[in-house]
Scaffold this motif. Sequence first.
Motif, short mmCIF file in Angstrom:
data_model
loop_
_atom_site.label_atom_id
_atom_site.label_comp_id
_atom_site.label_asym_id
_atom_site.label_seq_id
_atom_site.Cartn_x
_atom_site.Cartn_y
_atom_site.Cartn_z
N THR A 246 0.83 -1.21 0.00
CA THR A 246 0.00 0.00 0.00
C THR A 246 0.86 1.25 0.00
O THR A 246 0.55 2.25 -0.68
N ALA A 247 1.96 1.21 0.75
CA ALA A 247 2.86 2.36 0.79
C ALA A 247 3.50 2.59 -0.57
O ALA A 247 3.77 3.74 -0.95
N ALA A 248 3.75 1.52 -1.33
CA ALA A 248 4.33 1.69 -2.66
C ALA A 248 3.33 2.30 -3.63
O ALA A 248 3.71 3.03 -4.56
N PRO A 251 2.17 6.45 -1.42
CA PRO A 251 3.30 6.67 -0.50
C PRO A 251 3.24 7.96 0.31
O PRO A 251 4.20 8.26 1.03
N SER A 252 2.16 8.70 0.24
CA SER A 252 2.15 10.02 0.89
C SER A 252 2.34 9.90 2.40
O SER A 252 3.15 10.61 3.01
N ARG A 253 1.58 9.01 3.05
CA ARG A 253 1.72 8.86 4.50
C ARG A 253 3.06 8.27 4.88
O ARG A 253 3.64 8.64 5.91
N ALA A 254 3.60 7.33 4.07
CA ALA A 254 4.89 6.71 4.38
C ALA A 254 6.02 7.71 4.26
O ALA A 254 6.95 7.72 5.07
N MET A 255 5.93 8.59 3.26
CA MET A 255 7.01 9.55 3.05
C MET A 255 6.96 10.69 4.07
O MET A 255 7.88 11.52 4.13
N GLY A 261 16.16 11.07 11.65
CA GLY A 261 16.01 12.50 11.49
C GLY A 261 15.73 12.96 10.08
O GLY A 261 15.57 14.17 9.85
N ALA A 262 15.66 12.04 9.12
CA ALA A 262 15.42 12.41 7.72
C ALA A 262 14.13 11.75 7.23
O ALA A 262 13.72 10.70 7.74
N ARG A 263 13.50 12.36 6.26
CA ARG A 263 12.25 11.83 5.70
C ARG A 263 12.51 10.53 4.93
O ARG A 263 13.55 10.34 4.32
N ILE A 264 11.51 9.65 5.00
CA ILE A 264 11.58 8.40 4.25
C ILE A 264 11.41 8.70 2.76
O ILE A 264 10.49 9.44 2.36
N THR A 265 12.27 8.12 1.95
CA THR A 265 12.17 8.31 0.50
C THR A 265 11.41 7.15 -0.14
O THR A 265 11.25 6.07 0.46
N TYR A 266 10.98 7.37 -1.37
CA TYR A 266 10.27 6.30 -2.09
C TYR A 266 11.21 5.13 -2.38
O TYR A 266 10.77 3.97 -2.41
N ALA A 267 12.48 5.41 -2.59
CA ALA A 267 13.46 4.34 -2.82
C ALA A 267 13.57 3.44 -1.59
O ALA A 267 13.73 2.22 -1.71
N THR A 268 13.49 4.03 -0.40
CA THR A 268 13.53 3.22 0.83
C THR A 268 12.32 2.30 0.91
O THR A 268 12.44 1.13 1.32
N ASN A 272 12.64 -1.88 0.90
CA ASN A 272 12.08 -2.75 1.94
C ASN A 272 11.00 -3.66 1.38
O ASN A 272 10.83 -4.79 1.86
N LEU A 273 10.26 -3.19 0.37
CA LEU A 273 9.31 -4.08 -0.30
C LEU A 273 10.06 -5.22 -0.99
O LEU A 273 9.59 -6.37 -0.99
#
Length: 618
Positions: A246-248, A251-255, A261-268, A272-273
């Motif tokens: 769902t995050a893939a 991704p708005s809530r995941a990012m 201390g840094a925002r989660i990126t779409y690559a991350t 993990n997927l």
Amino acid sequence: MSDPALGLLMLGLIVVVIMLGFPTAFTLMGLGMFFGFFAYYRAGESWADNHIFDLMVQRTYGAMTNDVLISIPLFVLMGYVMERGALVDKMFYSIQLAFRRVPASLAVATLIVCTFWGIASGLVGAVVVLMGVIAFNPMLKAGYDVKLASGVITAGGTLGILIPPSVMIIVYAAVAGQSVVKLYAAAMFPGFFLAFLYLVYIIGWALINPKIAPKLPESETRVPVRPWIADLQQAYSHKMLPALLTAAVAPSRAMALTMDGARITYATILKNLGFALVPLVLALTTLWAAWWYVVIHPQPDAPAPAAITERVQSGGTVAPEEEKLEELGSAQSGSAKESEPEVLQQMGNADLQNSPANAPVDAGPPPEFYTYFAFTAAIIALMLFYYYWTMGAAQFEVLRLLTSSVMPLGILTAIVLAVILLGITTATESAAVGAAGAFLLAFQARTLDWKRTKEAVFLTAKTTSMVCWLFVGSALFSAVFAILGGQALLESWVLSLNLTPVQFMILSQAIIFILGWPLEWTEIIVIFVPIFLPMLKHFGIDPILWGVLVFVNLQAAFLSPPVAMSAFYLKGVAPSHVTLNQIFSGMMPYMLIVIICMVLMYIWPGLTLWLPNYLYGN
């Protein structure tokens, strides 16, 4: 003293001199030269004209030109690079977390890492010392029995010399004149079966007597879950696979989450997927590979254009003759070329080029294959469904740790073995692939510097020199022993006993088992195994089966006092309160398991011979 008596004296002296501590290779050469001088001595002949010197040169040149031995330095380099690269720490931690709920989890993890690391490196001493440093003290601190802790390290560390790719198998192939590829295929199942018997013994002992392996406290079995993974579950779903999928997609809530201390990126998220999908990818890849090799691979290729033209002509239609260009510089005429079919150069494993073309794998799948395949696919599908349905954050983190620590080495090992067994490359080329892959893994992990690289290369040269000189000494010793009549005397004595094949098998393996107490596997294979090899044909015993039995038998050579090298390796890194007698007593049950495995292998020879017969024919 007669010549055969000199041969027996020579055979007895080699055992005594080696037990006194003299180097094996130079002891073999020294005794071979000494007794060979008397074997070739002729009255009135100058000592410099004695043919023993010619024999020495011939045997040395024969060892230098032996193609089988070329793969030894490359496999040894692969092992030393992995050992110097220190890639095993994370592997042990991740496997220990994966088996945290199994009885004697630390011992089980130690055995699995020893087996896996032994396959990759093939170095008994390195595996025992490394696991002694990493796993021995944690097991003792957890309250494990000293015998259990020492036994699992010493026995598990020896499996690397049995399960391919193994230097011991290459040495036997060179001595016995057998195919390295077939021996690798034959030793595959028995090696893993012996590891399975070890595992059954450890878990069974822990279930019967839980005091020898107390349960670890909760603080040591708790899986560290990254904070953003817990936040991801709160944002999407407690089941990790639906949450990541769902995050893939959204991704708005995941990012909006943070990691360090840094925002989660779409690559991350995608990375993990990918970790979560590893079991599914491995299962599909394995099933597809089995289907391709059994069903698709044996099918004949598409007919060549010449064959199509011939069929059209036979049907009454005259096909125009295709104009062919004559090669420049060709000395043959066109008619000569047409009369001689073109021969394509054979590629792949040289050991398999002369194998029978009617191997079972070439005949296509048996009728029951489709039923077994469908049943296996259904079972795997149910297991994957249950795994993903119950996979929470802790299971996902364990999967991520296993993937990052075990998967790279596992892929390299699988490639090295697959290209050998499938005949894609020779053993030497496969060893080169393994050595290059070991360097890449070590560089990727950033654990291999210039100093460790030099150490690995130096140790490789040292070990390779030892093996080559050992072959020179063995070839010289066995030749002189045969010239003196010792080989014929022993053969006539064994044949005079009127033994059945079973009795001969028991006698030969019992002698090798007893020799394993004072001697190492190298001396046994290069000195005593050639004595039994000529007798196998008389008793109708397959040298492949007999050789794999010897490989399993020689596991006891590392576990049997007084020259139990695994015990001395472990004692060198063990705490001072652990005595050598405790280590010896911990190894004794595994010697009994080795004997049980050999009995099962003889009762059920398909355990050893099915895979080479299926792949390469009988």
